[in-house]
Design an enzyme around this catalytic site. Structure first.
Site, PDB file in Angstrom:
ATOM      1  N   ASP A  43     -45.860  38.828 136.184  1.00  0.00           N
ATOM      2  CA  ASP A  43     -45.958  40.029 137.028  1.00  0.00           C
ATOM      3  C   ASP A  43     -45.086  41.163 136.480  1.00  0.00           C
ATOM      4  O   ASP A  43     -45.092  42.274 137.000  1.00  0.00           O
ATOM      5  CB  ASP A  43     -45.647  39.720 138.500  1.00  0.00           C
ATOM      6  CG  ASP A  43     -44.250  39.191 138.721  1.00  0.00           C
ATOM      7  OD1 ASP A  43     -43.503  38.994 137.737  1.00  0.00           O
ATOM      8  OD2 ASP A  43     -43.885  38.963 139.892  1.00  0.00           O
ATOM      9  N   SER A  44     -44.378  40.896 135.379  1.00  0.00           N
ATOM     10  CA  SER A  44     -43.669  41.958 134.664  1.00  0.00           C
ATOM     11  C   SER A  44     -44.645  43.032 134.192  1.00  0.00           C
ATOM     12  O   SER A  44     -44.244  44.154 133.906  1.00  0.00           O
ATOM     13  CB  SER A  44     -42.916  41.375 133.454  1.00  0.00           C
ATOM     14  OG  SER A  44     -43.781  40.595 132.658  1.00  0.00           O
ATOM     15  N   ASP A  82     -48.812  34.120 137.052  1.00  0.00           N
ATOM     16  CA  ASP A  82     -47.579  34.371 137.809  1.00  0.00           C
ATOM     17  C   ASP A  82     -47.941  34.840 139.216  1.00  0.00           C
ATOM     18  O   ASP A  82     -48.555  35.907 139.383  1.00  0.00           O
ATOM     19  CB  ASP A  82     -46.787  35.473 137.072  1.00  0.00           C
ATOM     20  CG  ASP A  82     -45.317  35.439 137.372  1.00  0.00           C
ATOM     21  OD1 ASP A  82     -44.849  34.518 138.080  1.00  0.00           O
ATOM     22  OD2 ASP A  82     -44.606  36.344 136.885  1.00  0.00           O
ATOM     23  N   GLU A 176     -33.817  31.722 134.380  1.00  0.00           N
ATOM     24  CA  GLU A 176     -33.591  33.104 133.925  1.00  0.00           C
ATOM     25  C   GLU A 176     -32.187  33.588 134.273  1.00  0.00           C
ATOM     26  O   GLU A 176     -31.691  33.358 135.399  1.00  0.00           O
ATOM     27  CB  GLU A 176     -34.634  34.037 134.578  1.00  0.00           C
ATOM     28  CG  GLU A 176     -34.417  35.490 134.186  1.00  0.00           C
ATOM     29  CD  GLU A 176     -35.594  36.414 134.475  1.00  0.00           C
ATOM     30  OE1 GLU A 176     -36.636  35.946 134.972  1.00  0.00           O
ATOM     31  OE2 GLU A 176     -35.459  37.624 134.178  1.00  0.00           O
TER      32      GLU A 176
HETATM   33  O1  KIV Z   1     -43.090  38.213 134.924  1.00  0.00           O
HETATM   34  C1  KIV Z   1     -42.632  37.732 133.879  1.00  0.00           C
HETATM   35  O2  KIV Z   1     -42.917  38.196 132.764  1.00  0.00           O
HETATM   36  C2  KIV Z   1     -41.739  36.590 134.007  1.00  0.00           C
HETATM   37  C3  KIV Z   1     -40.921  36.252 132.814  1.00  0.00           C
HETATM   38  C4  KIV Z   1     -39.774  37.181 132.764  1.00  0.00           C
HETATM   39  C5  KIV Z   1     -40.485  34.843 132.831  1.00  0.00           C
HETATM   40  O3  KIV Z   1     -41.653  35.999 135.026  1.00  0.00           O
END
Ligand code: KIV
Length: 258
Positions: A43-44, A82, A176
């Site tokens: 979700d980044s 995610d 993390e």
């Molecule tokens: O959303 C994302 O890219 C993540 C990574 C930072 C592990 O959860």
């Protein structure tokens, strides 16, 4: 690279480091696929792709759209969806949304953020045939509640969170923003793979956000990010050259004309 499965990912623990990278579209997923064990549709993407200040406004629709693209671009890759903020607040909401992921995409697993209070939800999903990756330590979806992105150091809590999620059935865990010595202890106390991001080297694998890793996201660079390419500079130089050549009539030349 041969397609990974939950079983092969778990068997890698202690034998081979696991490589995970985010991907948000078919084009880049195809480029990354030969070199990584897992692709995470994180979700980044809400920050680097949608330009939002954090991940909290990502939606199921948005994540499904990007996951379909990644699965299409990298059909041989192990793809993880995610779960966006608010999509797994209780067991039935989580299951309904995870079922959408399996029915509408070919993703292999889902990932959700949260400590031991999420264990009953994880258990419920696993009981219903969903492969779940956990995510503890620094939780980007808690950024507003926490007032920022902070390294997490409560050893007892992290260890019991990790254990509770392992018992609930996660097949692997993202850790993390945790100091390296603590990440070492957590990794060695679990029988499932621990994938670190900002958690040092003594874990079972690493994940990075692709636009950070390629130096494309310029807003900020956390200490743990290594830029393997100066992507922003390369892109800017190329676009500038293109613009100049159009303006001064150098492009298209004979070679690029019918
Ligand atoms: O959303 C994302 O890219 C993540 C990574 C930072 C592990 O959860």
């Amino acid at each position: 690279m041969k397609k990974q499965t939950v079983r092969t990912i778990q068997k890698a623990k202690g034998k081979e480091k696991l490589v995970m990278l985010t991907a948000y579209d078919a084009l880049f997923a195809k480029l990354f696929a030969p070199y990584v064990d897992m692709l995470l549709v994180g979700d980044s993407l809400n920050m680097s792709f949608a330009g939002r200040p954090d991940t909290l406004s990502a939606t199921m629709e948005q994540m499904l759209y990007h996951t379909k693209a990644v699965c299409a671009g990298a059909p041989e890759s192990f793809v993880i969806f995610d779960m966006p903020y608010g999509s797994y607040t209780d067991e039935s909401t989580a299951l309904a949304n995870a079922i959408r992921v399996y029915q509408e995409t070919t993703a292999d697993a889902i990932k959700l953020e949260g400590s031991q209070e999420k264990a009953p939800i994880v258990h419920h999903l696993v009981q219903n045939g969903i492969a779940v990756m956990g995510h503890i330590g620094l939780l980007p979806q808690h950024v507003r509640g926490e007032g920022g992105y902070k390294v997490v150091g409560d050893k007892e809590k992290l260890l019991s969170d990790a254990k509770a999620l392992e018992e609930a059935g996660v097949f692997a865990l993202i850790l993390e923003g945790v100091k390296a010595d603590l990440a070492h202890d957590i990794t060695h106390s679990l029988s499932i793979p621990v994938i670190g991001i900002g958690a040092g080297a003594d874990v079972d694998g690493q994940v990075l956000v692709w636009s950070d890793m390629l130096g494309l996201f310029e807003e900020f660079k956390p200490k743990f990010v290594k830029r393997y390419c100066d992507g922003a500079r390369l892109v800017k130089e190329a676009v500038q050259r293109y613009a100049q050549e159009v303006k001064n009539g150098q492009f298209p030349d004979e070679e690029h004309s019918y």
